[in-house]
Design an enzyme around this catalytic site. Sequence first.
Site, PDB file in Angstrom:
ATOM      1  N   ASN A 104     -53.151 -15.762   7.244  1.00 12.63           N
ATOM      2  CA  ASN A 104     -53.293 -14.459   7.898  1.00 12.63           C
ATOM      3  C   ASN A 104     -51.938 -13.860   8.244  1.00 12.63           C
ATOM      4  O   ASN A 104     -50.999 -14.577   8.602  1.00 12.63           O
ATOM      5  CB  ASN A 104     -54.141 -14.606   9.165  1.00 12.63           C
ATOM      6  N   HIS A 121     -48.546 -16.174   3.965  1.00  5.85           N
ATOM      7  CA  HIS A 121     -48.562 -14.841   3.343  1.00  5.85           C
ATOM      8  C   HIS A 121     -47.777 -13.810   4.146  1.00  5.85           C
ATOM      9  O   HIS A 121     -48.037 -12.611   4.039  1.00  5.85           O
ATOM     10  CB  HIS A 121     -50.015 -14.384   3.122  1.00  5.85           C
TER      11      HIS A 121
HETATM   12  N1  APR Z   1     -65.954 -17.505  10.812  1.00  2.00           N
HETATM   13  C1  APR Z   1     -65.525 -18.283   9.794  1.00  2.00           C
HETATM   14  N2  APR Z   1     -65.450 -17.828   8.545  1.00  2.00           N
HETATM   15  C2  APR Z   1     -65.803 -16.565   8.292  1.00  2.00           C
HETATM   16  C3  APR Z   1     -66.265 -15.695   9.311  1.00  2.00           C
HETATM   17  C4  APR Z   1     -66.343 -16.221  10.620  1.00  2.00           C
HETATM   18  N3  APR Z   1     -66.773 -15.483  11.650  1.00  2.00           N
HETATM   19  N4  APR Z   1     -66.546 -14.493   8.750  1.00  2.00           N
HETATM   20  C5  APR Z   1     -66.266 -14.598   7.444  1.00  2.00           C
HETATM   21  N5  APR Z   1     -65.832 -15.853   7.161  1.00  2.00           N
HETATM   22  C6  APR Z   1     -65.393 -16.398   5.883  1.00  2.00           C
HETATM   23  C7  APR Z   1     -66.056 -15.807   4.668  1.00  2.00           C
HETATM   24  O1  APR Z   1     -67.281 -16.493   4.385  1.00  2.00           O
HETATM   25  C8  APR Z   1     -64.992 -16.047   3.597  1.00  2.00           C
HETATM   26  O2  APR Z   1     -65.164 -17.320   2.994  1.00  2.00           O
HETATM   27  O3  APR Z   1     -64.031 -16.075   5.758  1.00  2.00           O
HETATM   28  C9  APR Z   1     -63.683 -16.032   4.384  1.00  2.00           C
HETATM   29  C10 APR Z   1     -62.819 -14.806   4.170  1.00  2.00           C
HETATM   30  O4  APR Z   1     -62.396 -14.800   2.867  1.00  2.00           O
HETATM   31  P1  APR Z   1     -61.250 -13.787   2.372  1.00  2.00           P
HETATM   32  O5  APR Z   1     -61.561 -12.409   2.832  1.00  2.00           O
HETATM   33  O6  APR Z   1     -61.110 -14.052   0.919  1.00  2.00           O
HETATM   34  O7  APR Z   1     -59.965 -14.241   3.172  1.00  2.00           O
HETATM   35  P2  APR Z   1     -58.886 -15.351   2.830  1.00  2.00           P
HETATM   36  O8  APR Z   1     -59.526 -16.569   2.257  1.00  2.00           O
HETATM   37  O9  APR Z   1     -58.050 -15.499   4.046  1.00  2.00           O
HETATM   38  O10 APR Z   1     -58.034 -14.632   1.711  1.00  2.00           O
HETATM   39  C11 APR Z   1     -56.916 -15.277   1.229  1.00  2.00           C
HETATM   40  O11 APR Z   1     -56.258 -13.401  -0.077  1.00  2.00           O
HETATM   41  O12 APR Z   1     -56.391 -11.137   0.066  1.00  2.00           O
HETATM   42  C12 APR Z   1     -55.519 -12.202   0.043  1.00  2.00           C
HETATM   43  O13 APR Z   1     -53.394 -12.543   1.011  1.00  2.00           O
HETATM   44  C13 APR Z   1     -54.732 -12.267   1.332  1.00  2.00           C
HETATM   45  O14 APR Z   1     -54.420 -14.084   2.861  1.00  2.00           O
HETATM   46  C14 APR Z   1     -55.373 -13.424   2.052  1.00  2.00           C
HETATM   47  C15 APR Z   1     -55.834 -14.302   0.909  1.00  2.00           C
END
Ligand code: APR
Length: 259
Positions: A104, A121
Site C-alpha cells: 500500500n 510500491h
Molecule cells: N479485508 C481483507 N481483504 C479485503 C477486504 C477486507 N475488508 N476487502 C477486500 N479485500 C481483498 C480483496 O478480496 C482482494 O483480494 O483485498 C484484495 C485487494 O486486491 P487488489 O485491489 O488487487 O489490491 P492489492 O493486492 O494490494 O494490489 C496489489 O496492484 O494495483 C497494484 O500497485 C498496486 O499495490 C497494488 C498492487
Amino acid sequence: MEQRVVREAGAMLAQARRVVVFTGAGVSAESGVPTFRDALTGLWRSFDAQRLATPEAFRDDPALVWGWYEWRRDTVRRARPNPGHVAVAAIEARVPSGVVVTQNVDDLHERAGSVAPIHLHGSLFAPRCSACAQPAPLPDEAAEEPGDGRRLAPPRCAHCAGLVRPGVVWFGEALPSAALEAAVEAASACDLLVTVGTSGLVYPAAEIPQVAARFGATVMQVNPQETPLDAVADVNLRGPAAEVLPALVQAAWGGADPA
Ligand code: APR
C-alpha cells in the site's frame, strides 16, 4: 468464520518467533480507501485505476495522473487506520521479531503504530522529479477535492524544472531494490507469514508469501475472497481484515497490552 479455526490460528501466532505481515489494499478498504480492483466510485468512476497507474499515462497526460494521485492523497489524509491496522501493529509489538511488508502507498500502518513498514510500491507522500529523481516537497493540502477527473498540473522540480511525479511504483516499473531485498530477506527467515487483503496477482510483490512458504514458514491468509495465494496458504481466515485480525490477536494473547 469458525471459532475453532481462529483459536488454532491464534495459537500458531502466539508460538511464532519471526513473523512477517504482508498487506495489500484490502487492509485499508475498511478505512474507506478503495482497492485497486474495485471499480472507482464517485467523481473518478469513469477512470480505470490500472490505466492511470502507468508511466505512459503520466507521459500522455501528466495533469490527469497528478490530479488523480492528489485525490488519492487527500482520501488517505482524511481516512483513519481501522482495527485491522491496529491489530497488525499489535502483532508487530507482541512477537519477538515482527516485520510489516505492505504494497500500500498509504500511511495507515504507520499511523496505527507500525514501526517502519516496508513499502514495496512506494508512497503517496514522497513525490520526486520524473527527470532527475530528486525528492520534491509535498504540495500544500488541496483546498478542495481534486475530483471529477480534474487535472492538476504537477509542480516543477526545483533542481531541473522537470515534472514532479508521485513516489509510487507504477505498472511496468521496478520495485525499490532495498525494499524488495529487505522483504525477501524477512520472508525467507520468518516462521509465520500472515498475508492480508491482497489479490496476490501483482508480481514481484506476490512472490513474498511464496518465498516464505518455500523456506518452510507457515502461511496464513486473511481475505474474504479466494485468491491465487490459497495455493500456498496453510490456514485461510475468510473475512474482512478489521474483524479477523483483532479476533486473531485476541485468540493469540487475550486482551492484555503488549509487554
Ligand atoms: N479485508 C481483507 N481483504 C479485503 C477486504 C477486507 N475488508 N476487502 C477486500 N479485500 C481483498 C480483496 O478480496 C482482494 O483480494 O483485498 C484484495 C485487494 O486486491 P487488489 O485491489 O488487487 O489490491 P492489492 O493486492 O494490494 O494490489 C496489489 O496492484 O494495483 C497494484 O500497485 C498496486 O499495490 C497494488 C498492487
